[in-house]
Design a protein around this motif. Structure first.
Motif, short mmCIF file in Angstrom:
data_model
loop_
_atom_site.label_atom_id
_atom_site.label_comp_id
_atom_site.label_asym_id
_atom_site.label_seq_id
_atom_site.Cartn_x
_atom_site.Cartn_y
_atom_site.Cartn_z
N LEU A 99 80.76 14.60 -88.35
CA LEU A 99 80.35 13.24 -89.47
C LEU A 99 80.77 13.15 -90.42
CD1 LEU A 99 76.02 12.36 -89.56
CD2 LEU A 99 77.87 11.72 -87.57
N GLY A 100 81.54 14.09 -91.04
CA GLY A 100 82.66 13.95 -92.18
C GLY A 100 82.03 13.97 -93.77
N TYR A 101 82.52 13.76 -94.38
CA TYR A 101 82.04 13.65 -96.23
C TYR A 101 81.26 12.59 -95.98
CZ TYR A 101 82.05 12.74 -101.13
OH TYR A 101 81.05 13.37 -102.66
N VAL A 103 80.01 10.54 -94.51
CA VAL A 103 79.03 9.85 -93.71
C VAL A 103 77.73 10.66 -94.19
CG1 VAL A 103 77.61 9.72 -91.69
CG2 VAL A 103 79.69 8.56 -91.78
N SER A 104 78.32 12.24 -94.28
CA SER A 104 76.87 13.24 -94.68
C SER A 104 76.25 13.46 -95.88
CB SER A 104 77.36 14.50 -93.49
OG SER A 104 78.80 15.17 -94.68
N SER A 151 86.85 14.01 -91.70
CA SER A 151 86.19 13.22 -92.07
C SER A 151 86.11 12.65 -90.65
CB SER A 151 88.10 11.96 -92.02
OG SER A 151 88.53 11.37 -90.47
N LEU A 152 84.95 11.43 -91.28
CA LEU A 152 84.07 10.70 -89.13
C LEU A 152 85.24 10.76 -88.38
CD1 LEU A 152 81.94 9.72 -88.46
CD2 LEU A 152 82.53 7.51 -88.94
N THR A 153 86.42 10.56 -88.26
CA THR A 153 86.89 10.67 -86.21
C THR A 153 87.04 12.31 -86.71
OG1 THR A 153 89.36 10.57 -88.52
CG2 THR A 153 87.61 9.20 -87.20
#
Length: 157
Positions: A99-101, A103-104, A151-153
């Motif tokens: 999920l990346g930094y 969001v998590s 990141s999310l991507t």
């Protein structure tokens, strides 16, 4: 305080155990050496020493609170919050890369706020504080220390 039941409850024993573990961690941090930094400069051992100092302060506050307000709730009630924190941390570790930094970390901070009932009756403040904590730690790690965060991507920020 003289009652053995008060001295041997998990709410007091766990912080004392963590204080002993922090002492071992701090001793190991002083053994970290580097070739490129001089005396007084930031080095790889600076952050572990700072973390240990903050841990001592936090554990001191927890122990002080436990000593001042004894509970008769029993060992299962004493273990609920630490267990929830461990589960939240495990979830954070599992979700950090996918999920990346951002969001998590938002989810993790929100979970901790819920566990400790911080601003749960004020949803706007709850969200703003969670975003603030996430932003502060992003600034600390990504900007100040130059850590590349996921990141999310799927890439690194």
């Amino acid at each position: 305080m003289n009652d053995p039941k008060t001295l041997f409850r998990i709410g007091l024993l766990l912080p004392l155990f963590l204080m002993a573990a922090t002492t071992v961690y701090l001793a190991a941090a002083f053994d970290i050496r580097t070739q490129f930094t001089g005396d007084g400069e930031m080095s790889p051992r600076s952050i572990p020493i700072l973390a240990a100092g903050l841990m001592y302060i936090a554990l001191g506050v927890v122990i002080w609170g436990e000593v001042r307000t004894p509970t008769d709730d029993g060992p299962l009630k004493d273990m609920l919050r630490p267990l929830l924190v461990v589960l939240a941390t495990a979830g954070y570790i599992a979700l950090f890369r996918p999920l990346g930094y951002v969001v998590s970390t938002l989810l993790f901070v929100a979970a901790l706020f819920l566990i400790f009932q911080f601003c749960t009756r004020r949803p706007v403040a709850f969200v703003l504080y969670a975003i603030g904590v996430t932003a502060v730690f992003y600034g600390l790690f990504a900007v100040i220390f130059g850590v590349r965060l996921p990141s999310l991507t799927g890439g690194l920020i």
